[in-house]
Every structure is written in C-alpha cells, then in structure tokens.
Scaffold this motif. Structure first.
Motif, PDB file in Angstrom:
ATOM      1  N   TRP A  40      32.899  35.391  44.143  1.00 38.63           N
ATOM      2  CA  TRP A  40      34.294  34.907  43.710  1.00 38.63           C
ATOM      3  C   TRP A  40      35.195  36.009  43.555  1.00 38.63           C
ATOM      4  O   TRP A  40      34.604  37.353  43.539  1.00 38.63           O
ATOM      5  CB  TRP A  40      33.739  34.108  42.206  1.00 38.63           C
ATOM      6  N   GLY A  41      36.186  36.104  43.072  1.00 39.49           N
ATOM      7  CA  GLY A  41      37.270  36.844  42.662  1.00 39.49           C
ATOM      8  C   GLY A  41      38.427  36.365  43.518  1.00 39.49           C
ATOM      9  O   GLY A  41      38.553  35.871  44.568  1.00 39.49           O
ATOM     10  N   PRO A  42      39.359  37.147  43.221  1.00 39.59           N
ATOM     11  CA  PRO A  42      40.869  36.959  44.009  1.00 39.59           C
ATOM     12  C   PRO A  42      40.588  37.153  45.593  1.00 39.59           C
ATOM     13  O   PRO A  42      41.327  36.443  46.202  1.00 39.59           O
ATOM     14  CB  PRO A  42      41.681  37.825  43.401  1.00 39.59           C
ATOM     15  N   ALA A  43      40.003  38.077  45.983  1.00 38.40           N
ATOM     16  CA  ALA A  43      39.522  38.677  47.399  1.00 38.40           C
ATOM     17  C   ALA A  43      38.511  39.293  47.530  1.00 38.40           C
ATOM     18  O   ALA A  43      38.037  39.974  46.716  1.00 38.40           O
ATOM     19  CB  ALA A  43      40.811  39.340  47.987  1.00 38.40           C
ATOM     20  N   PRO A  44      37.834  38.912  48.753  1.00 44.88           N
ATOM     21  CA  PRO A  44      36.478  39.883  49.051  1.00 44.88           C
ATOM     22  C   PRO A  44      36.600  41.285  49.144  1.00 44.88           C
ATOM     23  O   PRO A  44      37.686  41.723  49.749  1.00 44.88           O
ATOM     24  CB  PRO A  44      35.997  39.028  50.177  1.00 44.88           C
ATOM     25  N   CYS A  45      35.717  41.985  48.708  1.00 46.16           N
ATOM     26  CA  CYS A  45      35.909  43.498  48.759  1.00 46.16           C
ATOM     27  C   CYS A  45      35.528  44.116  49.996  1.00 46.16           C
ATOM     28  O   CYS A  45      35.740  45.242  50.413  1.00 46.16           O
ATOM     29  CB  CYS A  45      35.166  44.238  47.825  1.00 46.16           C
ATOM     30  N   ASP A  46      35.263  43.081  51.160  1.00 43.65           N
ATOM     31  CA  ASP A  46      34.701  43.619  52.479  1.00 43.65           C
ATOM     32  C   ASP A  46      35.987  44.227  53.290  1.00 43.65           C
ATOM     33  O   ASP A  46      35.906  44.914  54.298  1.00 43.65           O
ATOM     34  CB  ASP A  46      33.983  42.539  53.156  1.00 43.65           C
ATOM     35  N   ASN A  47      37.105  43.789  52.638  1.00 42.53           N
ATOM     36  CA  ASN A  47      38.358  44.380  53.422  1.00 42.53           C
ATOM     37  C   ASN A  47      38.779  45.741  52.643  1.00 42.53           C
ATOM     38  O   ASN A  47      38.817  46.095  51.306  1.00 42.53           O
ATOM     39  CB  ASN A  47      39.587  43.578  53.137  1.00 42.53           C
ATOM     40  N   ALA A  48      39.029  46.591  53.424  1.00 43.46           N
ATOM     41  CA  ALA A  48      39.436  47.865  53.040  1.00 43.46           C
ATOM     42  C   ALA A  48      40.672  48.290  52.071  1.00 43.46           C
ATOM     43  O   ALA A  48      40.260  48.767  51.079  1.00 43.46           O
ATOM     44  CB  ALA A  48      39.671  49.028  54.175  1.00 43.46           C
ATOM     45  N   VAL A  49      41.566  47.333  52.156  1.00 49.81           N
ATOM     46  CA  VAL A  49      42.888  47.242  51.835  1.00 49.81           C
ATOM     47  C   VAL A  49      42.580  46.667  50.113  1.00 49.81           C
ATOM     48  O   VAL A  49      42.846  47.364  49.196  1.00 49.81           O
ATOM     49  CB  VAL A  49      43.923  46.545  52.329  1.00 49.81           C
ATOM     50  N   VAL A  50      41.818  45.577  50.365  1.00 50.02           N
ATOM     51  CA  VAL A  50      41.266  45.102  48.807  1.00 50.02           C
ATOM     52  C   VAL A  50      40.568  46.095  48.158  1.00 50.02           C
ATOM     53  O   VAL A  50      40.336  46.260  46.860  1.00 50.02           O
ATOM     54  CB  VAL A  50      40.548  43.785  49.185  1.00 50.02           C
ATOM     55  N   GLY A  51      39.586  46.717  48.686  1.00 53.02           N
ATOM     56  CA  GLY A  51      38.758  47.826  48.140  1.00 53.02           C
ATOM     57  C   GLY A  51      39.486  48.790  47.272  1.00 53.02           C
ATOM     58  O   GLY A  51      39.124  49.426  46.250  1.00 53.02           O
ATOM     59  N   LEU A  52      40.499  49.456  48.103  1.00 48.16           N
ATOM     60  CA  LEU A  52      41.492  50.324  47.547  1.00 48.16           C
ATOM     61  C   LEU A  52      42.367  49.857  46.429  1.00 48.16           C
ATOM     62  O   LEU A  52      42.444  50.441  45.322  1.00 48.16           O
ATOM     63  CB  LEU A  52      42.418  50.591  48.532  1.00 48.16           C
ATOM     64  N   LEU A  53      42.551  48.474  46.308  1.00 44.92           N
ATOM     65  CA  LEU A  53      43.340  47.921  45.138  1.00 44.92           C
ATOM     66  C   LEU A  53      42.528  47.703  44.141  1.00 44.92           C
ATOM     67  O   LEU A  53      42.778  48.134  42.799  1.00 44.92           O
ATOM     68  CB  LEU A  53      43.965  46.351  45.744  1.00 44.92           C
ATOM     69  N   VAL A  54      41.235  47.475  44.247  1.00 43.67           N
ATOM     70  CA  VAL A  54      40.211  47.339  43.077  1.00 43.67           C
ATOM     71  C   VAL A  54      39.940  48.762  42.810  1.00 43.67           C
ATOM     72  O   VAL A  54      39.702  48.991  41.516  1.00 43.67           O
ATOM     73  CB  VAL A  54      38.855  46.784  43.769  1.00 43.67           C
ATOM     74  N   ALA A  55      39.916  49.646  43.483  1.00 44.74           N
ATOM     75  CA  ALA A  55      39.791  51.138  42.909  1.00 44.74           C
ATOM     76  C   ALA A  55      40.732  51.399  42.066  1.00 44.74           C
ATOM     77  O   ALA A  55      40.682  52.292  41.006  1.00 44.74           O
ATOM     78  CB  ALA A  55      39.236  51.971  44.056  1.00 44.74           C
ATOM     79  N   GLY A  56      41.884  51.267  42.497  1.00 49.00           N
ATOM     80  CA  GLY A  56      43.118  51.687  41.862  1.00 49.00           C
ATOM     81  C   GLY A  56      43.417  50.929  40.559  1.00 49.00           C
ATOM     82  O   GLY A  56      43.829  51.420  39.549  1.00 49.00           O
ATOM     83  N   ALA A  57      42.940  49.497  40.718  1.00 46.75           N
ATOM     84  CA  ALA A  57      43.141  48.649  39.174  1.00 46.75           C
ATOM     85  C   ALA A  57      41.909  49.349  38.186  1.00 46.75           C
ATOM     86  O   ALA A  57      42.058  49.367  37.095  1.00 46.75           O
ATOM     87  CB  ALA A  57      42.536  47.398  39.644  1.00 46.75           C
ATOM     88  N   ALA A  58      40.695  49.752  38.789  1.00 49.63           N
ATOM     89  CA  ALA A  58      39.854  50.623  37.886  1.00 49.63           C
ATOM     90  C   ALA A  58      40.248  51.655  37.115  1.00 49.63           C
ATOM     91  O   ALA A  58      39.881  52.166  36.256  1.00 49.63           O
ATOM     92  CB  ALA A  58      38.385  50.722  38.658  1.00 49.63           C
ATOM     93  N   MET A  59      41.285  52.358  37.631  1.00 50.07           N
ATOM     94  CA  MET A  59      41.882  53.648  37.124  1.00 50.07           C
ATOM     95  C   MET A  59      42.733  53.426  35.945  1.00 50.07           C
ATOM     96  O   MET A  59      43.073  54.257  34.937  1.00 50.07           O
ATOM     97  CB  MET A  59      42.581  54.371  38.295  1.00 50.07           C
ATOM     98  N   VAL A  60      43.321  52.089  35.986  1.00 47.12           N
ATOM     99  CA  VAL A  60      44.388  51.731  34.816  1.00 47.12           C
ATOM    100  C   VAL A  60      43.490  51.891  33.593  1.00 47.12           C
ATOM    101  O   VAL A  60      44.106  52.512  32.768  1.00 47.12           O
ATOM    102  CB  VAL A  60      44.815  50.430  35.288  1.00 47.12           C
ATOM    103  N   PRO A  61      42.674  51.018  33.256  1.00 47.08           N
ATOM    104  CA  PRO A  61      41.871  51.221  31.869  1.00 47.08           C
ATOM    105  C   PRO A  61      41.351  52.627  31.499  1.00 47.08           C
ATOM    106  O   PRO A  61      41.512  53.065  30.506  1.00 47.08           O
ATOM    107  CB  PRO A  61      40.739  50.254  31.993  1.00 47.08           C
TER     108      PRO A  61
END
Length: 508
Positions: A40-61
């Motif tokens: 589940w989730g807004p988009a699967p992480c197997d896409n490199a762009v999505v993985g970068l977005l998730v990594a960037g979101a983790a830096m916010v908190p």
C-alpha cells in the motif's frame, strides 16, 4: 580567535553536524526503499523517483525534531506507516522526544501515539491482516520508538555520572588545596610564633634589668612583637578559613548556619562581630544567590580581619519578599588600614553584577568601611565560561556519533529483515477469502475485495468451474511468488454469497 579555533568551535561543529545528519537520513532511507516495501502507499518505491521523494520526506521530521519534537515524531510515524523504509527518521524523532519533552505525561502520550499510529495505518492498508501487522509493526515499534528512548535515557544517565565525577574531582582538588593551606598556616604559626615569642621574652628580660635608656627601646620591642603576634594569629585564622563554595554542600552555602559559621571564625580571629539577620533562612533560595551572599560576607569579614582588626563589625542579612540585602560594616576605630590589592572586592562585584544585583564598597566618613549588596531572589543565570573542548572531548563525541550511526543502521537492518521475513503476501494469507462466509451480503464482500476485476472475469472463461445456477459472480486475482495467477470467484444469488472458489489460470 584564530581561524582554526573558529572552525572547530562547538557552534560551528554543531552547524556542520546537522546537515550531515540529514544527508545520512536521506541516504539510508533511499537505500532501504530498495529492500523494505509494502503493498500500500501512494506509490510503490520500486520507482527511483518515488524512492528519492520518500527519502526527502524522511529528512523533514529529522530537520524539525529540535524545535518541534512532538510534531516531528508524529509526522515520522505517519510516514513510516506508509513507507517502513523511513524507520531511521522515526528512530531519530523518538530520541529527540525523549531528550527534549520534559513533561513525563506528554512524552509518554506522544511516544505511545508514535508506536500505535504506524500499526493502524498498516492494519487498514493491508486489508486488516492483523496477525502480520502486529508482528511486523510491533517489532518496528520496539526498534524505532522504544530502542531510541532507552538509548537516550542511558546516555542522559551517563552525562549525569560524568558531571558528578567532574564535580567530585573539583571538590577533591579544592580540599587538597585547603589542606595544604592549613598545613602552611600551621608551619607559619609554629616557626614565626616561636621566634616572636622568644624575641618578646628576651625584650622583657632586657627591660627588667636594664637602665632606663635601654628599657624603653626594649619595651617598644616587646609591644611591637606582641602586636605582630596578634596580627599573625588573625592572618592565619583567615588563611585557615575554608572555601564553602568549593567544599561545602550546595544546600548549606549561604544559609543562616553558614553565615554564623563565618562570623564565629572571624570572632576566633580576634574580631568583635555581631550578626543581624532578619527574615527567613535562605535555604530555599537559588544556589547562585546563596553563593553570592556567602562570598560577600566572607570577603567583608576578611577585609575587617586584615585591615581593621581592632574595630567592631556588624554583618547584616535582610531576607525580603523578592530581594535579599547583605552588608558588612565596621566602626572605623581601628588603626590605620593596611592597603590591599582590591582583587577580592572586584571579584565580589563581578559576581553580583552577573546576578543582576547592585554592589557598593568604600569608606564612610566617620563610620569606617562598608560593603553592601542588593540581590534579586530570581536572578538571571550567571554567565559560565565554557571550557575549551579538548582533543579527548572531540574524540569522545566522534566515537559517540559513530556508535549512534551504527545503531541507526542496525535498526534499519532489523526492519529489512522483519519486513522481508513476515511478508504481506496474498499467497501466504488471504484473509478476505478465508474470512468471508457463505450468506454474506454483496456489500460485505465488496468491502473486503472491492468491485471485482473485469480482466479476471474474461481470463476465467473456459477454465473456471461451473458457477451455481441463477447466480452472478465477481472475480479478483493475484499472483503467487512462483508466477502462477490465481483467481478468486464469489457468486451471489439475491445479493447473498452462495459460493466462493479459488482456481489457477493455466499457462500463466
């Protein structure tokens, strides 16, 4: 300040450490997206762009954890529920909450919410696979929430222990210096006192048996020696006085008993001192204020003992509602004062200034010398000189940072193993198919499986078992790990489930 010192100052190092931490969080999260995924989730992480977005979101908190620790940990927990690869951000935010949220109840509520929130998101996202959710997110809560809290607690206790040991070391050093001062004072008393006593004895003998022109100088010698003996005793009494700010317990310094002890020591040195105390004791007053009261009285009595040993002195302490007034006065009836360096009074004046009080010291015409200070009972924290960070402190901090980084990487590794061992896999557990019982309504089935798949219906033609008479069916499908496509068929009659079956598509 040299350029090298500026580059290695604590503030500069802290400013450089924060971006490095954010980059570390983003890099570890991005690598974890390759191995930790859920369905589940807004988009699967197997896409490199999505993985970068998730990594960037983790830096916010991670960036918000210092100013808004509670918001940061709840945001990290929500993100972790959708993307478990962001576990490092949740661990860092949980550590900050444990370190920065002082209210115990609020801290417990925030950390409990951070542990439960990902579990609720996983429960809904997995279609209520509660057995798997409890296993995976339960382990994750231990790793990303409970673990950092325990680490922070242990590190805080370590800092308290180190601080206590340093304080004890300072006390031990001060005690050693005081013991050495006392020993020197004793040696001075034994040697000089013995010699002066002999001189006085010789002068007395000479005065008794000598003619008048010789006896008068002998009498002057004996009188001078006696005065020197009195001054020596007074000076040695001051030298033997301890320094309570360094050796006495903090809850005793500056109290009524402490000030009375100073007065008694001055009396023992030959000074006639009266103590006038009004108001309550200072035992409940802040430690810096009590230390300043002690220092003022001690310095004032020291000056009386040294420069006006024959005068009458008075110590005044007035404890008011929000201020305390301290004074040491003498009547000026002593002999001419011996000039001093003034360093003691300068030190007292600086201490009072740092506490936001007022200080005066000087002679009063016809009334001797006075030292007074007016202190607030709620002073600003005195400025404390921060010792320069030595090489051992730098290595210690670097080592601690390396240990924490290794621990965070280990926590992510545990999450990888956990989420890849207990998988949310349809061929392992298909709870909607297993739990839906015959007689369930069409709406109840639709809530579990959705509206069905037209593709699965078309693919099932010619290979599916015969459906029940006068029924209409809904189809869903999923793919097993070995690549076999499986179809689940739910057949209804009068909107009630009358049959459910599962079969494989040949050749898929």
């Amino acid at each position: 300040m040299s350029a090298s010192h500026a580059l290695t100052s604590p503030r500069v190092v802290a400013l450089g450490r924060e971006p490095a931490l954010l980059v570390f969080v983003g890099a570890v999260t991005w690598m974890a997206t390759r191995y930790v995924t859920v369905e589940w989730g807004p988009a699967p992480c197997d896409n490199a762009v999505v993985g970068l977005l998730v990594a960037g979101a983790a830096m916010v908190p991670a960036a918000l954890r210092r100013r808004f620790p509670a918001v940061a940990v709840l945001a990290a927990a929500t993100l972790f529920g959708w993307y478990p690869a962001t576990g490092i951000a949740l661990a860092i935010a949980s550590y900050s909450v444990a370190a920065r949220v002082r209210a115990k109840r609020r801290r417990a509520v925030v950390l409990t919410a951070a542990a439960v929130l990902p579990m609720l998101i996983g429960l809904v996202g997995s279609g209520y696979l509660w057995q798997v959710v409890i296993i995976e997110f339960g382990i994750a809560a231990l790793v990303t929430v409970a673990g950092p809290v325990v680490v922070q607690t242990l590190l805080a206790q370590r800092e308290q222990l180190i601080s206590a040991l340093r304080e004890q070391s300072r006390y031990a050093g001060s005690t050693a210096r005081l013991q050495e001062r006392s020993r020197i004072a004793q040696e001075m008393h034994d040697l000089l006192g013995h010699r002066l006593s002999l001189i006085s004895l010789y002068a007395g003998s000479l005065e008794m048996g000598a003619p008048e022109h010789v006896s008068e100088p002998a009498r002057l010698i004996r009188t001078t020696v006696r005065t020197a003996m009195d001054e020596l005793r007074a000076t040695l009494g001051i030298l033997r006085q301890p320094e309570p700010a360094a050796t006495r317990p903090a809850d005793h310094t500056g109290t009524r008993a402490d000030i009375f002890q100073l007065v008694r020591q001055a009396r023992a040195g030959g000074v006639r001192v009266a103590l006038n105390w009004s108001g309550d004791d200072l035992s409940e007053v802040a430690r810096p204020v009590r230390q300043a009261v002690h220092r003022i009285v001690r310095e004032g009595l020291t000056n009386v003992c040294r420069h006006a040993p024959g005068s009458h002195a008075e110590v005044l302490v007035e404890h008011g509602k929000d201020r305390v007034r301290v004074g040491v006065f003498d009547d000026g009836r002593a002999a001419a004062a011996v000039p001093g360096t003034g360093l003691g009074l300068a030190g007292v004046q600086e201490r009072v200034r740092l506490l936001g009080g007022t200080f005066t010291a000087g002679p009063v015409a016809g009334r001797g010398f006075r030292v007074t200070a007016d202190l607030s009972l709620a002073p600003a924290a005195p400025a404390v000189e921060t010792p320069a960070e030595g090489p051992e402190d730098t290595f210690s901090r670097a080592g601690m940072s390396a240990v924490l980084a290794t621990g965070l990487i280990g926590a992510v590794a545990i999450l990888v193993v956990t989420f890849n061992t207990v998988m949310f896999d349809a061929d392992e557990v298909r709870l909607p198919f297993e739990t839906l019982s015959l007689g369930s309504t069409r709406d109840e089935v639709a809530q579990k499986i959705g509206t069905g798949s037209p593709i699965a219906r078309i693919a099932s033609r010619g290979v599916e078992p015969l459906p029940p008479n006068k029924s209409d069916c809904s189809y869903t499908y999923y793919e097993q790990q070995n690549g076999t496509a499986m179809v689940e068929r739910y057949c209804f009659r009068r909107d009630l489930l009358v049959e459910k079956t599962r079969f494989a598509l040949p050749g898929a």
